[in-house]
Design an enzyme around this catalytic site. Structure first.
Site, short mmCIF file in Angstrom:
data_model
loop_
_atom_site.label_atom_id
_atom_site.label_comp_id
_atom_site.label_asym_id
_atom_site.label_seq_id
_atom_site.Cartn_x
_atom_site.Cartn_y
_atom_site.Cartn_z
CG ASP A 1 -1.77 1.17 1.42
OD1 ASP A 1 -1.54 2.20 0.77
OD2 ASP A 1 -2.69 1.10 2.26
CB VAL A 2 2.62 3.08 -2.52
CG1 VAL A 2 3.52 4.32 -2.60
CG2 VAL A 2 3.46 1.81 -2.53
CD GLU A 3 -2.93 5.08 1.96
OE1 GLU A 3 -3.69 6.01 2.32
OE2 GLU A 3 -3.29 3.88 1.89
CG PHE A 4 1.41 11.00 -0.72
CD1 PHE A 4 2.78 10.79 -0.79
CD2 PHE A 4 0.72 11.16 -1.91
CE1 PHE A 4 3.45 10.75 -2.00
CE2 PHE A 4 1.36 11.13 -3.13
CZ PHE A 4 2.73 10.92 -3.18
#
Length: 227
Positions: free
Chosen positions: A115-118
């Site tokens: 999960d790649v998110e800011f």
């Protein structure tokens, strides 16, 4: 009117992109400890086919419900996958180790997912592509070697543009867009279309459940799982 619609969405009364998802027949959810102690018999009796479970975060965090969710979701007949929340400040090798020691190698499971998110301070100050891409390279390679399949990448559209455009073209993508149909990538595999869904069987501090669709029909889904 705009304010009213935003309030209705926040309350879970209105799902903006509901019309876009109606033709996708393979549906599922993603959950974590925020959904409490899930009654998997009740949850799986609803029209969902798969579920993603939060497993780990960074180098040392394990979701406290993961082990129970993994066993009981599988026993309920759902196709199950696990995801890792990517931390920009932790060495990728340590993040891989955390996920690997937490999530079993299981035939018929969905691909391990990153999960790649800011988040937090990175919402305004996005880490440089030159920093993040080598970290993802390390993490994805370790997961593929251990689980024997290409890991999937979950991301918001902003994170996709920041880090995935033109890269990782062989990795499935699970994209988030809670307002419209995703604009990127053209060949997404899963789409998280709302964070305001409701399913019977949860009792946690979070009353809503994230809902998702698969890009194809049942046969394509079975091929994806077995592949």
């Amino acid at each position: 009117m705009v304010i009213l619609l935003a309030v209705l969405r926040q309350m879970g009364v209105w799902i903006p992109n509901a019309l876009f998802v109606r033709n996708y027949v393979v549906r599922g959810a993603d959950v974590s400890a925020y959904q409490g102690t899930i009654d998997w018999k009740r949850l799986s009796s609803q029209p969902i086919r798969f579920v993603f479970l939060k497993a780990t975060e960074g180098a040392g965090f394990q979701d406290k419900q993961f082990a129970r969710n993994w066993e009981q979701a599988r026993q309920s007949g759902l196709v199950v996958g696990a995801y890792h929340f990517f931390n920009f400040d932790v060495p990728a090798s340590e993040q891989a180790e955390n996920f690997i020691r937490t999530v079993p190698v299981q035939a018929g499971a969905l691909p391990p997912t990153v999960d790649v998110e800011f988040y937090g301070k990175f919402n305004q100050n996005h880490p440089a592509r030159e920093k993040v891409r080598p970290m993802l390279d390390t993490l994805l390679t370790a997961l593929e070697e251990h689980y024997g399949k290409k890991p999937m990448l979950y991301c918001t559209e902003s994170a996709y543009h920041a880090y995935l455009t033109g890269a990782y073209v062989q990795n499935p993508v699970w994209i988030r867009n809670v307002w419209l149909k995703p604009s990127v990538p053209a060949n997404w595999t899963f789409w998280q279309y709302t964070d305001k869904g409701r399913l019977d069987g949860t009792n946690g501090t979070e009353q809503f459940v994230d809902l998702n669709v698969f890009c194809g029909g049942e046969q394509a889904f079975q091929q994806f799982v077995s592949g």
